[in-house]
Design an enzyme around this catalytic site. Structure first.
Site, mmCIF file in Angstrom:
data_model
loop_
_atom_site.group_PDB
_atom_site.id
_atom_site.type_symbol
_atom_site.label_atom_id
_atom_site.label_comp_id
_atom_site.label_asym_id
_atom_site.label_seq_id
_atom_site.Cartn_x
_atom_site.Cartn_y
_atom_site.Cartn_z
ATOM 1 N NE ARG A 224 51.960 49.339 35.815
ATOM 2 C CZ ARG A 224 51.381 49.220 34.732
ATOM 3 N NH1 ARG A 224 50.593 48.325 34.326
ATOM 4 N NH2 ARG A 224 51.191 50.667 34.020
ATOM 5 C CG HIS A 272 52.571 45.279 30.076
ATOM 6 N ND1 HIS A 272 53.213 45.773 30.960
ATOM 7 C CD2 HIS A 272 51.509 45.978 29.959
ATOM 8 C CE1 HIS A 272 52.561 47.039 31.473
ATOM 9 N NE2 HIS A 272 51.439 47.304 30.700
HETATM 10 P P1 NDP Z 1 42.363 54.352 38.314
HETATM 11 O O1 NDP Z 1 43.124 55.376 39.060
HETATM 12 O O2 NDP Z 1 41.323 54.866 37.701
HETATM 13 O O3 NDP Z 1 41.778 53.410 39.345
HETATM 14 C C1 NDP Z 1 42.574 52.628 40.565
HETATM 15 C C2 NDP Z 1 41.740 52.213 41.598
HETATM 16 O O4 NDP Z 1 42.404 51.405 42.355
HETATM 17 C C3 NDP Z 1 40.507 52.866 42.154
HETATM 18 O O5 NDP Z 1 39.245 52.425 42.223
HETATM 19 C C4 NDP Z 1 41.460 53.219 43.499
HETATM 20 O O6 NDP Z 1 40.484 53.351 44.547
HETATM 21 C C5 NDP Z 1 41.806 51.928 43.795
HETATM 22 N N1 NDP Z 1 43.000 51.823 44.585
HETATM 23 C C6 NDP Z 1 44.377 52.589 44.549
HETATM 24 N N2 NDP Z 1 45.222 52.518 45.686
HETATM 25 C C7 NDP Z 1 44.390 51.316 46.554
HETATM 26 C C8 NDP Z 1 44.846 50.967 47.868
HETATM 27 N N3 NDP Z 1 45.765 51.359 48.586
HETATM 28 N N4 NDP Z 1 43.587 50.155 48.202
HETATM 29 C C9 NDP Z 1 42.335 49.969 47.661
HETATM 30 N N5 NDP Z 1 42.297 50.456 46.368
HETATM 31 C C10 NDP Z 1 42.985 51.379 45.914
HETATM 32 O O7 NDP Z 1 43.053 53.319 37.440
HETATM 33 P P2 NDP Z 1 42.788 52.549 36.195
HETATM 34 O O8 NDP Z 1 41.691 51.733 36.200
HETATM 35 O O9 NDP Z 1 42.656 53.637 34.972
HETATM 36 O O10 NDP Z 1 43.990 51.915 35.850
HETATM 37 C C11 NDP Z 1 44.466 50.772 36.836
HETATM 38 C C12 NDP Z 1 45.712 50.388 36.562
HETATM 39 O O11 NDP Z 1 45.514 49.174 35.632
HETATM 40 C C13 NDP Z 1 46.888 51.383 36.102
HETATM 41 O O12 NDP Z 1 47.522 51.904 37.478
HETATM 42 C C14 NDP Z 1 47.949 50.203 35.482
HETATM 43 O O13 NDP Z 1 48.760 49.918 36.599
HETATM 44 C C15 NDP Z 1 46.918 49.235 35.019
HETATM 45 N N6 NDP Z 1 47.136 48.909 33.535
HETATM 46 C C16 NDP Z 1 47.567 47.987 32.895
HETATM 47 C C17 NDP Z 1 47.458 48.023 31.365
HETATM 48 C C18 NDP Z 1 47.948 46.646 31.014
HETATM 49 O O14 NDP Z 1 47.956 46.789 29.725
HETATM 50 N N7 NDP Z 1 48.132 45.487 31.519
HETATM 51 C C19 NDP Z 1 46.792 48.861 30.545
HETATM 52 C C20 NDP Z 1 46.289 49.954 31.636
HETATM 53 C C21 NDP Z 1 46.462 50.142 32.886
HETATM 54 P P3 NDP Z 1 39.612 54.810 44.692
HETATM 55 O O15 NDP Z 1 38.467 54.507 43.510
HETATM 56 O O16 NDP Z 1 39.129 54.827 45.972
HETATM 57 O O17 NDP Z 1 40.539 55.795 44.168
#
Ligand code: NDP
Length: 309
Positions: A224, A272
């Site tokens: 993001r 995007h």
């Molecule tokens: P998930 O919820 O599966 O994974 C999120 C990861 O981020 C987890 O490992 C989580 O940790 C970690 N995380 C969240 N908050 C923190 C923090 N404060 N500090 C450290 N680590 C953190 O999400 P997805 O993998 O499915 O998607 C990730 C993002 O990708 C989406 O939210 C979206 O913004 C983006 N996206 C972009 C797309 C594009 O076309 N550009 C398409 C699809 C998604 P933990 O494992 O400990 O929970």
């Protein structure tokens, strides 16, 4: 009948209707799928940003809101939403993200630009290092981050990943917490951002943390736009510390035409498109969640409303 409201922008209806109907039929779900219902009759809401539904209070019998996108920042903070919220985990989207990330990592790893843009008669015999000599770090080890980390590790890159909670995974060095972030960034010849946008991740990559990265490092951000302090990144690029940033997501989308990112020689803007939800595979996920709701099983991919993702 199970009443399912498709509450996304109208153009999405054309894209999803047939695949959703096929997926419901495959699970023998007696679904009435429509773009309009009296609110009190709706059992499930399929939701996407810019949805006509912004007030969930009239949907008194709705059992779950099923987001079409992986990111939930547009709905997770909606105070009227009391129903369970599921985000999208779609095998098609995961595959698309792997392809985007691997492609852009390989571009920078192999130094492809030099040859694509340098057809000038100069014989540049610089041989790129092997993957084993290029360290890649992935911030976010969720569905997408872990899939990309595994794909890059499979190609031979030493991969470090960082998440909120402690994790372990074969062949990935897993770190978490503030100390873990510093170590992860210090080892990032190429950095991939796949964190969600939450209050804790906003401006995560700021001036100080950019300075922890090795000189000449490359950033690929399909996560993001809000994860990066744009002013700090531009300063770091101008100073020659960060060598290149490939950015797919931005604070304002579409990225305004006069934004410096468009004209910066060390920035690649993609609109995007890193990975879209794919209608066929995502419809199967939606159908499975409705099946679960109907038989009282736990929903898949529920959002932690407190954590914000
Ligand atoms: P998930 O919820 O599966 O994974 C999120 C990861 O981020 C987890 O490992 C989580 O940790 C970690 N995380 C969240 N908050 C923190 C923090 N404060 N500090 C450290 N680590 C953190 O999400 P997805 O993998 O499915 O998607 C990730 C993002 O990708 C989406 O939210 C979206 O913004 C983006 N996206 C972009 C797309 C594009 O076309 N550009 C398409 C699809 C998604 P933990 O494992 O400990 O929970």
């Amino acid at each position: 009948m199970i009443n399912v409201l498709f509450a996304a922008k109208p153009d999405r209806w054309d894209e999803y209707e047939a695949d959703l109907r096929t997926a419901f039929a495959a699970l023998d779900l007696p679904v009435d799928l429509r773009t309009e219902f009296p609110a009190q009759d709706v059992d499930y809401i399929i939701y996407a940003p810019n949805s006509p539904v912004q007030d969930f209070r009239p949907y008194t019998r709705c059992k779950a809101v099923l987001n079409l996108w992986a990111g939930v920042e547009n709905v997770v903070g909606n105070d009227t939403l009391t129903q369970p919220l599921a985000r999208m985990v779609d095998p098609g989207m995961t595959q698309g993200m792997i392809e985007f990330v691997v492609g852009h990592v390989m571009r920078h790893h192999l130094g492809m630009d030099l040859h694509i843009h340098g057809q000038d008669g100069v014989w540049r015999d610089h041989v790129p290092p092997l993957a084993q000599d290029r360290r890649v770090s992935v911030l976010g080890l969720g569905e997408l981050g872990m899939a990309c980390a595994n794909a890059l590790s499979g190609l031979g890159f030493p991969v470090t990943g960082w998440s909120r909670r402690a994790k372990s995974a074969p062949n990935i060095t897993c770190r978490h917490g503030e100390d873990g972030l510093r170590e992860t960034l210090e080892q990032a010849d190429i950095l991939i951002l796949l964190l969600p946008k939450t209050a804790s991740t906003e401006n995560l990559l700021n001036e100080e943390r950019l300075s922890w990265m090795p000189k000449g490092a490359v950033i690929v951000n399909p996560g993001r736009g809000q994860l990066i302090d744009d002013t700090a990144l531009l300063a770091s690029l101008d100073a020659g510390h960060i060598a290149h940033a490939t950015l797919d997501v931005f604070r304002i989308e579409p990225l305004p035409v006069d934004h410096r990112y468009w004209s910066h020689p060390q920035v690649t803007v993609t609109p995007h498109i890193a990975s879209e939800t794919r209608a066929r595979t995502a419809s199967e996920v939606i159908a499975e969640n409705i099946r679960r709701g109907e038989v009282g099983e736990d929903f898949l991919h529920l959002v932690d409303r407190t954590a914000g993702y």
